[in-house]
Scaffold this active site. Sequence first.
Site, PDB file in Angstrom:
ATOM      1  N   HIS A 177       0.739  -1.580   0.516  1.00 54.66           N
ATOM      2  CA  HIS A 177      -0.219  -0.146  -0.344  1.00 54.66           C
ATOM      3  C   HIS A 177       0.944   0.989  -0.062  1.00 54.66           C
ATOM      4  O   HIS A 177       1.971   1.284   0.948  1.00 54.66           O
ATOM      5  CB  HIS A 177      -1.194  -0.188   1.509  1.00 54.66           C
ATOM      6  CG  HIS A 177      -2.066   0.804   1.361  1.00 54.66           C
ATOM      7  ND1 HIS A 177      -1.855   2.039   1.971  1.00 54.66           N
ATOM      8  CD2 HIS A 177      -3.447   1.095   0.720  1.00 54.66           C
ATOM      9  CE1 HIS A 177      -2.955   3.019   1.573  1.00 54.66           C
ATOM     10  NE2 HIS A 177      -3.386   2.119   1.007  1.00 54.66           N
TER      11      HIS A 177
ATOM     12  N   CYS B 288      -3.588   2.037  -4.182  1.00 54.12           N
ATOM     13  CA  CYS B 288      -5.052   2.970  -3.696  1.00 54.12           C
ATOM     14  C   CYS B 288      -4.766   4.472  -4.120  1.00 54.12           C
ATOM     15  O   CYS B 288      -3.866   5.425  -4.464  1.00 54.12           O
ATOM     16  CB  CYS B 288      -4.213   3.499  -2.001  1.00 54.12           C
ATOM     17  SG  CYS B 288      -5.645   3.888  -1.011  1.00 54.12           S
TER      18      CYS B 288
ATOM     19  N   HIS C  13      -7.499   0.114  -4.115  1.00 53.54           N
ATOM     20  CA  HIS C  13      -8.345   0.840  -3.538  1.00 53.54           C
ATOM     21  C   HIS C  13      -8.527   1.569  -3.818  1.00 53.54           C
ATOM     22  O   HIS C  13      -7.955   2.603  -4.658  1.00 53.54           O
ATOM     23  CB  HIS C  13      -7.230   0.770  -2.392  1.00 53.54           C
ATOM     24  CG  HIS C  13      -7.098   0.017  -1.593  1.00 53.54           C
ATOM     25  ND1 HIS C  13      -6.543   0.385  -0.278  1.00 53.54           N
ATOM     26  CD2 HIS C  13      -7.212  -0.988  -0.677  1.00 53.54           C
ATOM     27  CE1 HIS C  13      -6.214  -0.699   0.585  1.00 53.54           C
ATOM     28  NE2 HIS C  13      -6.821  -1.519   0.143  1.00 53.54           N
TER      29      HIS C  13
ATOM     30  N   ASP D 132     -12.724   1.999  -1.320  1.00 57.90           N
ATOM     31  CA  ASP D 132     -11.870   2.121  -0.512  1.00 57.90           C
ATOM     32  C   ASP D 132     -12.743   3.515   0.485  1.00 57.90           C
ATOM     33  O   ASP D 132     -13.407   4.602  -0.578  1.00 57.90           O
ATOM     34  CB  ASP D 132     -10.579   2.790  -0.290  1.00 57.90           C
ATOM     35  CG  ASP D 132      -9.949   2.702   0.846  1.00 57.90           C
ATOM     36  OD1 ASP D 132     -10.431   2.259   1.732  1.00 57.90           O
ATOM     37  OD2 ASP D 132      -8.771   3.577   0.013  1.00 57.90           O
ATOM     38  N   HIS D 133     -13.127   3.547   1.944  1.00 55.80           N
ATOM     39  CA  HIS D 133     -13.657   4.798   2.236  1.00 55.80           C
ATOM     40  C   HIS D 133     -14.574   4.918   1.786  1.00 55.80           C
ATOM     41  O   HIS D 133     -15.365   4.181   0.116  1.00 55.80           O
ATOM     42  CB  HIS D 133     -13.282   6.055   2.901  1.00 55.80           C
ATOM     43  CG  HIS D 133     -11.551   5.337   3.266  1.00 55.80           C
ATOM     44  ND1 HIS D 133     -10.729   6.764   3.555  1.00 55.80           N
ATOM     45  CD2 HIS D 133     -10.742   4.810   3.768  1.00 55.80           C
ATOM     46  CE1 HIS D 133      -9.511   5.554   4.123  1.00 55.80           C
ATOM     47  NE2 HIS D 133      -9.342   4.662   3.761  1.00 55.80           N
TER      48      HIS D 133
ATOM     49  N   TYR E 141     -15.328   4.102   7.579  1.00 53.88           N
ATOM     50  CA  TYR E 141     -15.634   2.435   7.065  1.00 53.88           C
ATOM     51  C   TYR E 141     -17.188   2.543   7.445  1.00 53.88           C
ATOM     52  O   TYR E 141     -17.594   1.523   7.691  1.00 53.88           O
ATOM     53  CB  TYR E 141     -14.488   1.501   6.986  1.00 53.88           C
ATOM     54  CG  TYR E 141     -13.252   1.257   6.931  1.00 53.88           C
ATOM     55  CD1 TYR E 141     -13.527   1.037   5.573  1.00 53.88           C
ATOM     56  CD2 TYR E 141     -12.612   2.319   7.903  1.00 53.88           C
ATOM     57  CE1 TYR E 141     -12.289   1.113   4.910  1.00 53.88           C
ATOM     58  CE2 TYR E 141     -10.975   2.065   7.065  1.00 53.88           C
ATOM     59  CZ  TYR E 141     -11.128   1.335   5.928  1.00 53.88           C
ATOM     60  OH  TYR E 141      -9.682   1.220   5.477  1.00 53.88           O
TER      61      TYR E 141
HETATM   62  C1  DNO Z   1      -6.891   3.072   5.114  1.00 55.47           C
HETATM   63  C2  DNO Z   1      -5.610   2.107   4.536  1.00 55.47           C
HETATM   64  C3  DNO Z   1      -4.560   1.715   5.456  1.00 55.47           C
HETATM   65  C4  DNO Z   1      -4.727   0.217   4.988  1.00 55.47           C
HETATM   66  C5  DNO Z   1      -2.740   0.107   5.613  1.00 55.47           C
HETATM   67  C6  DNO Z   1      -2.299  -1.113   4.302  1.00 55.47           C
HETATM   68  O1  DNO Z   1      -8.029   3.136   5.481  1.00 55.47           O
HETATM   69  O2  DNO Z   1      -6.449   2.329   2.653  1.00 55.47           O
HETATM   70  O3  DNO Z   1      -5.028   1.588   6.956  1.00 55.47           O
HETATM   71  O4  DNO Z   1      -5.265  -0.600   5.188  1.00 55.47           O
HETATM   72  O5  DNO Z   1      -2.326   1.105   4.658  1.00 55.47           O
HETATM   73  O6  DNO Z   1      -1.916  -1.618   4.855  1.00 55.47           O
END
Ligand code: DNO
Length: 398
Positions: free
Chosen positions: A233, A271, A298, A354-355, A371
């Site tokens: 990530h 991401c 993500h 994501d989020h 989340y």
């Molecule tokens: C936040 C996430 C991060 C991710 C880590 C992966 O929402 O995308 O906390 O899980 O960085 O190791």
Amino acid sequence: MRHIWRWFGPIDKVSVRDAAQAGAEGIVSALHHVPTGTAWTFEEIRKRQDEVRAGGLEWELVESIPVSESIKTMTGDWKAHVEAWKESLRQLAKAGISTVCYNFMPVLDWTRTDLRWETPSGARAMRFDLVDFVAFDLHVLQRWNATQDYPQDLVETATKRFAEMTGDKIAMLSRNIGAGLPGSADGYSIDELRTALARYEGIGVEKLRNNLIDFLSEVVPVADELDMRLCAHGDDPPWPLLGLPRILSTEQDYVTVLDAVDRPANGVTFCTGSLGVRPDNDLPAMVRRLAPRIHFAHLRNVRRETPGFPCSFFEDQHLDGNTDMIAVIAALVAEERRRKAEGRRDDSIFMRPDHGQEILEDLTRGAQPGYPAIGRLKGLAELRGIEQTLTHPAYGLA
Ligand code: DNO
């Protein structure tokens, strides 16, 4: 793409069943209760698999096996921690889980100053306010020589802002920044944060990058042998924080690390929300170039509020913000087609919405910051719509 949903385990106020109703096909989770540096046991993995199955889905991907500060700095017990990491991979393989996300951000994982910032519609979004962050660094943490890291006008603005902050605001900032956000391996009090930062004295970008490469040289062959895939990530936000080096913020950063351990098992968690904060990251082009190694995406959007970087930004709705999400998904879909033609087994790329902003009943549910149930459901629905349009036999991409 394979649409998966992050679930934090039984403590999560959004259940696996909720995820299934939202349209998720699988779950991404981690054993957050196992201390960093300790190997995951088969029994604990099975237990989580059963918990997920009880909600009607399967645990398909790990996010994350945390990488300890000892490994990142190569000090203390780091060798034992690397062995524990490898052991966790073996146990996961035995349980049939083959993709593992991790990060190599020193001390702090993702960082925000506001967890529930109110947008004009009344929705709540995560936000990074550069001035608040600098005020924290200079006046709460009081990091040695921190003023040298910022332009003089920012130092002045942050100092003025700090003078106007209430005790509650300072406590909230300290919690949000130091104590860690969901999924972060560790949280820190201010004193602990100072100690954690001190471990990085003398560790710059080169050293940290070499430590990552050394770590990967150890774990990638094990992943290879087990037919597993690892995916790193990126830094969130993608620039150095609190004087700490960051090494996965740009395409070149990724290319260096992917080339150094040149195996398919050494891959990327792409991401968009992290990398997209930097205006110099062209995300669709990055997807096209890193594509064969992207094992997980993500998908989320950010809107920059100030020019250049570092900058202030907030987490916008999935199709708003500065990232051209349609172009990103088109690039991912093109990669899936390429993989299919090549006969790769992983021709469906894992992605999670994501989020999400907190909207409607999210505002009272109190789920993990970033989340929520409905905000993510909305994101997933929008992202799926784009994907289905782009892959439609008659109307999609040729
Ligand atoms: C936040 C996430 C991060 C991710 C880590 C992966 O929402 O995308 O906390 O899980 O960085 O190791």
